[in-house]
Design a protein around this motif. Structure first.
Motif, PDB file in Angstrom:
ATOM      1  N   UNK A  42      40.593  20.986 -36.805  1.00 24.35           N
ATOM      2  CA  UNK A  42      39.273  20.369 -36.580  1.00 24.35           C
ATOM      3  C   UNK A  42      38.234  21.413 -36.195  1.00 24.35           C
ATOM      4  N   UNK A  43      38.621  22.352 -35.323  1.00 28.03           N
ATOM      5  CA  UNK A  43      37.671  23.351 -34.836  1.00 28.03           C
ATOM      6  C   UNK A  43      37.229  24.286 -35.963  1.00 28.03           C
ATOM      7  N   UNK A  44      38.152  24.651 -36.860  1.00 28.82           N
ATOM      8  CA  UNK A  44      37.799  25.526 -37.985  1.00 28.82           C
ATOM      9  C   UNK A  44      36.909  24.788 -38.975  1.00 28.82           C
ATOM     10  N   UNK A  45      37.202  23.508 -39.180  1.00 28.87           N
ATOM     11  CA  UNK A  45      36.347  22.631 -39.992  1.00 28.87           C
ATOM     12  C   UNK A  45      36.158  23.155 -41.415  1.00 28.87           C
ATOM     13  N   UNK A  46      37.299  23.441 -42.069  1.00 31.61           N
ATOM     14  CA  UNK A  46      37.259  23.883 -43.464  1.00 31.61           C
ATOM     15  C   UNK A  46      38.053  22.905 -44.316  1.00 31.61           C
ATOM     16  N   UNK A  47      37.541  22.542 -45.488  1.00 29.23           N
ATOM     17  CA  UNK A  47      38.317  21.680 -46.387  1.00 29.23           C
ATOM     18  C   UNK A  47      39.557  22.377 -46.932  1.00 29.23           C
ATOM     19  N   UNK A  48      39.667  23.678 -46.726  1.00 28.23           N
ATOM     20  CA  UNK A  48      40.791  24.448 -47.243  1.00 28.23           C
ATOM     21  C   UNK A  48      41.800  24.830 -46.163  1.00 28.23           C
ATOM     22  N   UNK A  49      41.725  24.156 -45.020  1.00 29.51           N
ATOM     23  CA  UNK A  49      42.725  24.322 -43.964  1.00 29.51           C
ATOM     24  C   UNK A  49      43.174  22.945 -43.504  1.00 29.51           C
ATOM     25  N   UNK A  50      44.475  22.706 -43.596  1.00 29.46           N
ATOM     26  CA  UNK A  50      45.064  21.456 -43.139  1.00 29.46           C
ATOM     27  C   UNK A  50      46.340  21.759 -42.364  1.00 29.46           C
ATOM     28  N   UNK A  51      46.922  20.740 -41.761  1.00 36.54           N
ATOM     29  CA  UNK A  51      48.145  20.882 -40.979  1.00 36.54           C
ATOM     30  C   UNK A  51      49.377  20.593 -41.830  1.00 36.54           C
ATOM     31  N   UNK A  52      50.423  21.358 -41.610  1.00 37.66           N
ATOM     32  CA  UNK A  52      51.745  21.015 -42.131  1.00 37.66           C
ATOM     33  C   UNK A  52      52.489  20.327 -40.995  1.00 37.66           C
ATOM     34  N   UNK A  53      52.810  19.046 -41.179  1.00 36.98           N
ATOM     35  CA  UNK A  53      53.542  18.300 -40.151  1.00 36.98           C
ATOM     36  C   UNK A  53      55.020  18.289 -40.518  1.00 36.98           C
ATOM     37  N   UNK A  54      55.830  18.927 -39.690  1.00 36.50           N
ATOM     38  CA  UNK A  54      57.269  19.008 -39.916  1.00 36.50           C
ATOM     39  C   UNK A  54      57.962  18.062 -38.933  1.00 36.50           C
ATOM     40  N   UNK A  55      58.612  17.041 -39.470  1.00 34.83           N
ATOM     41  CA  UNK A  55      59.248  16.021 -38.638  1.00 34.83           C
ATOM     42  C   UNK A  55      60.291  16.641 -37.707  1.00 34.83           C
ATOM     43  N   UNK A  56      61.048  17.619 -38.212  1.00 35.40           N
ATOM     44  CA  UNK A  56      62.101  18.218 -37.393  1.00 35.40           C
ATOM     45  C   UNK A  56      61.529  19.030 -36.242  1.00 35.40           C
ATOM     46  N   UNK A  57      60.558  19.916 -36.524  1.00 38.78           N
ATOM     47  CA  UNK A  57      59.931  20.678 -35.439  1.00 38.78           C
ATOM     48  C   UNK A  57      59.336  19.732 -34.393  1.00 38.78           C
ATOM     49  N   UNK A  58      58.660  18.691 -34.859  1.00 37.33           N
ATOM     50  CA  UNK A  58      58.031  17.729 -33.957  1.00 37.33           C
ATOM     51  C   UNK A  58      59.074  17.012 -33.109  1.00 37.33           C
ATOM     52  N   UNK A  59      60.204  16.649 -33.709  1.00 39.32           N
ATOM     53  CA  UNK A  59      61.265  15.973 -32.967  1.00 39.32           C
ATOM     54  C   UNK A  59      61.897  16.897 -31.931  1.00 39.32           C
ATOM     55  N   UNK A  60      62.071  18.168 -32.275  1.00 42.77           N
ATOM     56  CA  UNK A  60      62.593  19.131 -31.300  1.00 42.77           C
ATOM     57  C   UNK A  60      61.687  19.179 -30.069  1.00 42.77           C
ATOM     58  N   UNK A  61      60.374  19.076 -30.298  1.00 43.71           N
ATOM     59  CA  UNK A  61      59.405  19.117 -29.197  1.00 43.71           C
ATOM     60  C   UNK A  61      59.195  17.744 -28.558  1.00 43.71           C
ATOM     61  N   UNK A  62      59.992  16.758 -28.960  1.00 40.34           N
ATOM     62  CA  UNK A  62      59.989  15.406 -28.377  1.00 40.34           C
ATOM     63  C   UNK A  62      58.589  14.784 -28.460  1.00 40.34           C
ATOM     64  N   UNK A  63      57.952  14.926 -29.606  1.00 42.47           N
ATOM     65  CA  UNK A  63      56.646  14.314 -29.830  1.00 42.47           C
ATOM     66  C   UNK A  63      56.806  12.886 -30.348  1.00 42.47           C
ATOM     67  N   UNK A  64      55.832  12.076 -30.073  1.00 36.40           N
ATOM     68  CA  UNK A  64      55.745  10.725 -30.637  1.00 36.40           C
ATOM     69  C   UNK A  64      54.933  10.843 -31.928  1.00 36.40           C
TER      70      UNK A  64
END
Length: 257
Positions: free
Chosen positions: A163-185
């Motif tokens: 959001x802070x960079x605010x470029x249409x050419x930058x997005x997030x890669x959401x990895x379910x496994x990494x997120x689960x390791x970090x106990x995210x909802x």
């Protein structure tokens, strides 16, 4: 109605018996895939991969910026942007796949605010290069189990940076496994922000194998992806425990429940 996602084989870890990555692409196509992805490119046969893509009609969803350099250490910023530019140039013959950026490690003595400010500056410069080339960068949060001092191990922080960079050419890669390791909802961290997500990768807990081999609730994960409106490809970034035709069938079933 269940969503039907396009699934992408991580040929870095899958179809190894076929040989190099060009051969793995052909094996992935024969197993029913139309999409594939891998990690670093400098040690890979890029021209042969390009030929295999042309022959098979396969498409690359992503690969990593190589070499990996820090986005939070100002001493590495120029090298990081150079790595992005060189990766863009070298992989253009592969159909301009999405390029994955990791954060690098925390810098001793640097405040959270300084880490964030430095990351935004580096990502802004990288995004400028991506915009010029018509390439999408994917910022990937990892986890502290694999990398104890990695800066970006939070989906929320990753989305804040995008959001802070605010470029249409930058997005997030959401990895379910990494997120689960970090106990995210998953539902909570992605709610209202799926427009900032450019790619999703999956693997089961705890051993990073295919969906259905571990402890994650894939019915809930699939439902959450549908509910938040994600309609992109899903990368199968896991170590298979069964032949890939069976693994693909199981992954399709789990992700469409």
């Amino acid at each position: 109605m269940s969503a039907v996602y396009q699934l992408s084989s991580c040929i870095e870890w899958q179809f190894a018996e076929a040989g190099d990555l060009a051969a793995r692409l052909r094996a992935a196509r024969d197993a029913g895939f139309h999409l594939a992805e891998f990690h670093l490119w400098r040690d890979k046969p890029v021209e042969a991969i390009a030929t295999a893509l042309d022959e098979t009609g396969m498409r690359l969803t992503s690969l990593c910026v190589d070499p990996r350099r820090s986005i939070v250490d100002p001493a590495e910023r120029d090298a990081m942007v150079t790595a992005v530019r060189e990766t863009i140039a070298a992989t253009a013959i592969l159909g301009k796949p999405n390029l994955i950026v990791a954060s690098g490690f925390r810098v001793d003595g640097m405040s959270e605010e300084e880490h964030f400010t430095n990351a935004v500056a580096a990502l802004r410069a990288a995004a400028d290069a991506a915009e010029d080339a018509g390439v999408l960068l994917l910022l990937e949060p990892l986890n502290t189990r694999l990398f104890a001092t990695m800066y970006l191990v939070s989906t929320k922080l990753g989305l804040d940076l995008v959001e802070a960079v605010n470029s249409p050419n930058l997005r997030l890669l959401y990895d379910v496994w990494h997120s689960a390791v970090m106990v995210e909802d998953m539902g909570a961290v992605l709610a209202g922000r799926v427009h900032l997500v450019g790619h999703v990768q999956v693997a089961d807990m705890p051993d990073r194998n295919e969906p259905g081999t571990g402890t994650l609730d894939w019915r809930l994960i699939a439902q959450t992806l549908r509910t938040i409106g994600y309609d992109g490809a899903i990368g199968l970034e896991y170590f298979p425990t069964m032949p890939m035709d069976q693994s693909l069938a199981q992954s399709r079933r789990k992700l469409s429940d």
